[in-house]
Design an enzyme around this catalytic site. Structure first.
Site, PDB file in Angstrom:
ATOM      1  N   HIS A  72       4.951   5.204  -9.628  1.00 24.87           N
ATOM      2  CA  HIS A  72       4.453   5.079 -10.862  1.00 24.87           C
ATOM      3  C   HIS A  72       5.502   4.388 -11.950  1.00 24.87           C
ATOM      4  O   HIS A  72       5.007   3.497 -13.148  1.00 24.87           O
ATOM      5  CB  HIS A  72       3.683   6.177 -11.342  1.00 24.87           C
ATOM      6  CG  HIS A  72       2.437   6.257 -10.823  1.00 24.87           C
ATOM      7  ND1 HIS A  72       1.221   6.149 -11.274  1.00 24.87           N
ATOM      8  CD2 HIS A  72       2.068   6.726  -9.500  1.00 24.87           C
ATOM      9  CE1 HIS A  72       0.156   6.411 -10.574  1.00 24.87           C
ATOM     10  NE2 HIS A  72       0.829   6.706  -9.346  1.00 24.87           N
ATOM     11  N   VAL A  76       5.356  -0.213 -13.036  1.00 22.91           N
ATOM     12  CA  VAL A  76       4.800  -0.507 -14.686  1.00 22.91           C
ATOM     13  C   VAL A  76       6.274  -0.773 -15.586  1.00 22.91           C
ATOM     14  O   VAL A  76       6.846   0.477 -15.621  1.00 22.91           O
ATOM     15  CB  VAL A  76       4.077   0.894 -15.243  1.00 22.91           C
ATOM     16  CG1 VAL A  76       3.431   0.690 -16.679  1.00 22.91           C
ATOM     17  CG2 VAL A  76       2.878   1.216 -14.066  1.00 22.91           C
ATOM     18  N   GLU A  93       1.918   5.817 -20.513  1.00 23.01           N
ATOM     19  CA  GLU A  93       1.702   5.695 -19.289  1.00 23.01           C
ATOM     20  C   GLU A  93       1.236   6.757 -18.221  1.00 23.01           C
ATOM     21  O   GLU A  93       0.141   6.701 -17.526  1.00 23.01           O
ATOM     22  CB  GLU A  93       2.963   4.990 -18.460  1.00 23.01           C
ATOM     23  CG  GLU A  93       3.819   3.761 -18.696  1.00 23.01           C
ATOM     24  CD  GLU A  93       4.816   3.488 -18.166  1.00 23.01           C
ATOM     25  OE1 GLU A  93       5.197   3.924 -17.106  1.00 23.01           O
ATOM     26  OE2 GLU A  93       5.645   2.748 -18.797  1.00 23.01           O
ATOM     27  N   HIS A 198       3.121   7.563   2.369  1.00 23.86           N
ATOM     28  CA  HIS A 198       1.881   8.654   2.395  1.00 23.86           C
ATOM     29  C   HIS A 198       2.023   9.605   3.673  1.00 23.86           C
ATOM     30  O   HIS A 198       1.131  10.317   3.926  1.00 23.86           O
ATOM     31  CB  HIS A 198       0.449   7.837   2.484  1.00 23.86           C
ATOM     32  CG  HIS A 198      -0.090   6.993   1.574  1.00 23.86           C
ATOM     33  ND1 HIS A 198      -0.739   6.367   1.354  1.00 23.86           N
ATOM     34  CD2 HIS A 198       0.761   7.502   0.018  1.00 23.86           C
ATOM     35  CE1 HIS A 198      -1.010   6.120  -0.085  1.00 23.86           C
ATOM     36  NE2 HIS A 198      -0.236   6.508  -0.731  1.00 23.86           N
ATOM     37  N   ASP A 252      -1.180  13.275   5.589  1.00 23.56           N
ATOM     38  CA  ASP A 252      -0.804  13.124   7.153  1.00 23.56           C
ATOM     39  C   ASP A 252      -0.955  14.406   7.749  1.00 23.56           C
ATOM     40  O   ASP A 252       0.033  15.339   7.647  1.00 23.56           O
ATOM     41  CB  ASP A 252       0.733  12.762   7.169  1.00 23.56           C
ATOM     42  CG  ASP A 252       1.374  12.673   8.610  1.00 23.56           C
ATOM     43  OD1 ASP A 252       0.534  13.138   9.413  1.00 23.56           O
ATOM     44  OD2 ASP A 252       2.364  12.363   9.031  1.00 23.56           O
ATOM     45  N   SER A 255       1.676  16.357  10.101  1.00 20.45           N
ATOM     46  CA  SER A 255       3.086  16.622   9.548  1.00 20.45           C
ATOM     47  C   SER A 255       3.172  16.442   8.284  1.00 20.45           C
ATOM     48  O   SER A 255       3.750  15.347   7.809  1.00 20.45           O
ATOM     49  CB  SER A 255       4.046  15.991  10.637  1.00 20.45           C
ATOM     50  OG  SER A 255       3.879  14.837  10.256  1.00 20.45           O
TER      51      SER A 255
END
Length: 335
Positions: A72, A76, A93, A198, A252, A255
């Protein structure tokens, strides 16, 4: 165990060989350098790692949260620490909705900053702390610990408008994703590699359930690409029609706190949470990479690629030299 250690050493060696020697800046990095603080604050990186060990030990969910904070920040206005700035008028932000919804790790960045201020006052930027903490979050979940370039300075501007325009939404398609990345001078490979972040952490139902489970494309139906056996599990967790559902789901499931290849295996089996994850299967190049990682027997190639992609992202629109500032407190007010 010995093989795992050997693979990590090979990955580190490959990354180091592709980077500059400590203290030398890369023109593409606009003044950044590996070992930037070697003379001015030689203990900086080890202090960050030490504090990150404590943070992750106290709450393992904060590692993935700090990794998300880096994304993030960088997407930006570049990697300039501006995500930390507060706004009294709620127009910074971190106030952007829904883009910055549920961001965490602000207090932890301040905690690390305080340690560094004690060691070497007004020397290490908040922007560099964020990228070092994110790197160590990966390492502390058994991912690679690679050299990162430092030397960034902190930005003084933070607006929710920028965040709402520069961050790809979780329901973005592959064309939009590649566009968001290309305007930041990142490639399709950076996209598919960094999406592998992710593999650790959790997401709130509000971030994915409407598009994946209940109202795909505004048609009031489940996303047809979502694995039919996995969907009922998610429906048990996420309430239909609740746009503020804060229930947390592992991104996930196999794991959630292990930096590995499970994300790609789940994605290739249509079991990823976000539309933007699933979209990686809609492009030949990104799909081929997903397939290769899903079938890989070793993390060696992925760890090498991840280190390179993180370095690329860390160079985005940085402030160096006389630009920006070094703040004593990262979460200063911008207005």
């Amino acid at each position: 165990m010995a093989l795992d250690v050997l693979l990590r050493l090979l990955v580190l060696a490959a990354v180091v060989s592709a980077m500059l020697v400590p203290g030398h800046a890369d023109p593409a990095g606009a003044g950044l350098a590996v070992g930037f603080y070697d003379k001015t604050c030689p203990a900086a990186e080890e202090l960050v790692l030490e504090e990150m060990r404590h943070i992750v030990h106290e709450d393992r969910t904060l590692g993935p949260a700090l990794l998300r904070l880096l994304f993030h920040d960088c997407f930006v206005r570049g990697c300039d620490g501006s995500i930390m700035l507060k706004s009294r008028s709620k127009k910074g932000e971190r106030d952007a909705m829904p883009m910055s919804y549920s961001l965490r790790g602000f207090d932890e960045v301040e905690r690390i900053k305080a340690k560094l201020e004690d060691e070497c006052p007004l020397t290490v930027s908040c922007a560099d702390i964020i990228i070092m903490a994110a790197r160590d979050a990966v390492y502390l979940t058994n991912g690679p610990r690679f050299p990162v370039e430092t030397g960034r300075r902190d930005g003084k501007v933070s607006t929710c408008y920028d965040a709402e325009n520069d961050l790809a939404p979780p329901n973005a398609n592959i064309v939009d994703l590649k566009t968001y990345f290309s305007v930041k001078n990142l490639s399709w490979k950076d996209l598919v590699v960094l999406s592998g972040s992710h593999t650790i952490g959790r997401a709130q139902c509000a971030a994915f359930a409407p598009d994946r489970l209940y109202n795909n494309s505004g048609k009031g139906v489940q996303d047809p690409t979502l694995d039919k056996a996995y969907a009922p599990e998610l429906r048990e967790r996420c309430e239909p029609g609740n746009k503020k559902d804060e229930t947390l789901v592992d991104m996930d499931p196999k794991s959630p706190y292990e930096f590995d290849l499970s994300y790609y295996r789940d994605l290739y089996s249509n079991r990823a949470l976000f539309v933007s994850d699933q979209a990686l299967l809609d492009d030949k190049w990104t799909r081929d990479y997903v397939a290769r990682m899903a079938a890989a027997e070793s993390t060696e190639e992925y760890f090498r690629d991840y280190a390179a992609a993180m370095i690329n992202m860390g160079r985005m629109e940085v402030l160096t030299g006389a630009d920006g500032e070094i703040r004593k407190i990262c979460s200063a007010y911008v207005d």
